[in-house]
Design a protein around this motif. Sequence first.
Motif, PDB file in Angstrom:
ATOM      1  N   MET A  15       0.847  -1.181   0.000  1.00 47.37           N
ATOM      2  CA  MET A  15       0.000   0.000   0.000  1.00 47.37           C
ATOM      3  C   MET A  15       0.889   1.240   0.000  1.00 47.37           C
ATOM      4  O   MET A  15       1.950   1.250   0.596  1.00 47.37           O
ATOM      5  N   TYR A  16       0.388   2.259  -0.652  1.00 49.12           N
ATOM      6  CA  TYR A  16       1.085   3.534  -0.727  1.00 49.12           C
ATOM      7  C   TYR A  16       0.170   4.643  -0.227  1.00 49.12           C
ATOM      8  O   TYR A  16      -1.050   4.497  -0.219  1.00 49.12           O
ATOM      9  N   ARG A  17       0.774   5.746   0.142  1.00 53.77           N
ATOM     10  CA  ARG A  17       0.037   6.904   0.626  1.00 53.77           C
ATOM     11  C   ARG A  17       0.581   8.133  -0.093  1.00 53.77           C
ATOM     12  O   ARG A  17       1.758   8.458   0.032  1.00 53.77           O
ATOM     13  N   ALA A  18      -0.279   8.791  -0.877  1.00 56.93           N
ATOM     14  CA  ALA A  18       0.088  10.034  -1.552  1.00 56.93           C
ATOM     15  C   ALA A  18      -0.251  11.190  -0.617  1.00 56.93           C
ATOM     16  O   ALA A  18      -1.400  11.329  -0.193  1.00 56.93           O
ATOM     17  N   ARG A  33      -1.262   0.599  -5.741  1.00 59.89           N
ATOM     18  CA  ARG A  33      -0.138   0.773  -6.661  1.00 59.89           C
ATOM     19  C   ARG A  33      -0.279   2.109  -7.369  1.00 59.89           C
ATOM     20  O   ARG A  33      -1.319   2.761  -7.294  1.00 59.89           O
ATOM     21  N   TYR A  34       0.781   2.492  -8.046  1.00 58.36           N
ATOM     22  CA  TYR A  34       0.766   3.754  -8.796  1.00 58.36           C
ATOM     23  C   TYR A  34       1.580   3.603 -10.059  1.00 58.36           C
ATOM     24  O   TYR A  34       2.417   2.697 -10.178  1.00 58.36           O
ATOM     25  N   GLU A  35       1.307   4.484 -11.014  1.00 57.98           N
ATOM     26  CA  GLU A  35       2.081   4.560 -12.250  1.00 57.98           C
ATOM     27  C   GLU A  35       2.495   6.006 -12.463  1.00 57.98           C
ATOM     28  O   GLU A  35       1.686   6.915 -12.296  1.00 57.98           O
ATOM     29  N   GLY A  54       2.383  13.533 -13.703  1.00 62.73           N
ATOM     30  CA  GLY A  54       1.985  13.188 -12.338  1.00 62.73           C
ATOM     31  C   GLY A  54       1.930  11.688 -12.144  1.00 62.73           C
ATOM     32  O   GLY A  54       2.540  10.931 -12.894  1.00 62.73           O
ATOM     33  N   VAL A  55       1.190  11.260 -11.131  1.00 64.37           N
ATOM     34  CA  VAL A  55       1.046   9.835 -10.849  1.00 64.37           C
ATOM     35  C   VAL A  55      -0.431   9.437 -10.902  1.00 64.37           C
ATOM     36  O   VAL A  55      -1.308  10.198 -10.504  1.00 64.37           O
ATOM     37  N   GLU A  56      -0.685   8.247 -11.422  1.00 61.09           N
ATOM     38  CA  GLU A  56      -2.020   7.664 -11.430  1.00 61.09           C
ATOM     39  C   GLU A  56      -2.073   6.653 -10.299  1.00 61.09           C
ATOM     40  O   GLU A  56      -1.206   5.791 -10.184  1.00 61.09           O
ATOM     41  N   ALA A 105      -7.210   8.025  -8.610  1.00 62.60           N
ATOM     42  CA  ALA A 105      -6.984   9.462  -8.779  1.00 62.60           C
ATOM     43  C   ALA A 105      -5.745   9.713  -9.619  1.00 62.60           C
ATOM     44  O   ALA A 105      -4.850   8.872  -9.689  1.00 62.60           O
ATOM     45  N   PHE A 106      -5.727  10.878 -10.233  1.00 60.22           N
ATOM     46  CA  PHE A 106      -4.516  11.386 -10.869  1.00 60.22           C
ATOM     47  C   PHE A 106      -4.031  12.554 -10.029  1.00 60.22           C
ATOM     48  O   PHE A 106      -4.804  13.453  -9.704  1.00 60.22           O
ATOM     49  N   VAL A 107      -2.751  12.549  -9.664  1.00 61.32           N
ATOM     50  CA  VAL A 107      -2.181  13.612  -8.847  1.00 61.32           C
ATOM     51  C   VAL A 107      -1.032  14.257  -9.629  1.00 61.32           C
ATOM     52  O   VAL A 107      -0.027  13.596  -9.893  1.00 61.32           O
ATOM     53  N   PRO A 108      -1.175  15.520 -10.000  1.00 67.00           N
ATOM     54  CA  PRO A 108      -0.073  16.208 -10.685  1.00 67.00           C
ATOM     55  C   PRO A 108       1.125  16.337  -9.747  1.00 67.00           C
ATOM     56  O   PRO A 108       0.961  16.481  -8.533  1.00 67.00           O
ATOM     57  N   TYR A 109       2.328  16.278 -10.314  1.00 64.98           N
ATOM     58  CA  TYR A 109       3.536  16.400  -9.494  1.00 64.98           C
ATOM     59  C   TYR A 109       3.537  17.686  -8.682  1.00 64.98           C
ATOM     60  O   TYR A 109       4.026  17.711  -7.553  1.00 64.98           O
ATOM     61  N   ALA A 110       2.974  18.755  -9.214  1.00 61.98           N
ATOM     62  CA  ALA A 110       2.947  20.036  -8.496  1.00 61.98           C
ATOM     63  C   ALA A 110       2.141  19.949  -7.203  1.00 61.98           C
ATOM     64  O   ALA A 110       2.385  20.708  -6.265  1.00 61.98           O
ATOM     65  N   SER A 111       1.199  19.016  -7.113  1.00 57.23           N
ATOM     66  CA  SER A 111       0.356  18.857  -5.921  1.00 57.23           C
ATOM     67  C   SER A 111       0.818  17.725  -5.012  1.00 57.23           C
ATOM     68  O   SER A 111       0.282  17.551  -3.923  1.00 57.23           O
ATOM     69  N   LEU A 112       1.798  16.961  -5.435  1.00 61.34           N
ATOM     70  CA  LEU A 112       2.254  15.797  -4.681  1.00 61.34           C
ATOM     71  C   LEU A 112       3.411  16.183  -3.775  1.00 61.34           C
ATOM     72  O   LEU A 112       4.483  16.541  -4.236  1.00 61.34           O
ATOM     73  N   HIS A 113       3.179  16.117  -2.467  1.00 62.10           N
ATOM     74  CA  HIS A 113       4.243  16.414  -1.503  1.00 62.10           C
ATOM     75  C   HIS A 113       5.139  15.206  -1.306  1.00 62.10           C
ATOM     76  O   HIS A 113       6.352  15.349  -1.162  1.00 62.10           O
ATOM     77  N   ALA A 114       4.545  14.005  -1.269  1.00 62.18           N
ATOM     78  CA  ALA A 114       5.318  12.783  -1.081  1.00 62.18           C
ATOM     79  C   ALA A 114       4.465  11.582  -1.482  1.00 62.18           C
ATOM     80  O   ALA A 114       3.241  11.651  -1.455  1.00 62.18           O
ATOM     81  N   LEU A 115       5.140  10.504  -1.833  1.00 59.53           N
ATOM     82  CA  LEU A 115       4.479   9.228  -2.104  1.00 59.53           C
ATOM     83  C   LEU A 115       5.242   8.182  -1.292  1.00 59.53           C
ATOM     84  O   LEU A 115       6.393   7.884  -1.582  1.00 59.53           O
ATOM     85  N   LEU A 116       4.610   7.683  -0.250  1.00 57.31           N
ATOM     86  CA  LEU A 116       5.271   6.802   0.712  1.00 57.31           C
ATOM     87  C   LEU A 116       4.626   5.433   0.727  1.00 57.31           C
ATOM     88  O   LEU A 116       3.409   5.313   0.572  1.00 57.31           O
TER      89      LEU A 116
END
Length: 58
Positions: A1-4, A15-17, A22-24, A34-45
């Motif tokens: 599991m991941y946490r955006a 999972r993510y791609e 950004g990341v899907e 969801a789709f998260v643009p890199y500009a809005s992504l603080h971290a993906l853990l």
Amino acid sequence: MYRAILPEGQVVCERYERDENGVELYDDDDRFVAFVPYASLHALLDEETYESDERSIM
């Protein structure tokens, strides 16, 4: 599991791609979450890092 980690909160996914912009994020049934643009992504853990690290990630 991941946490955006986003400015507005968090999204949990299985999972993510990475994309050019950004990341899907996908759930455990491989459904698009969801789709998260890199500009809005603080971290993906991954969940292991999120739960075991005592430092603040926010």
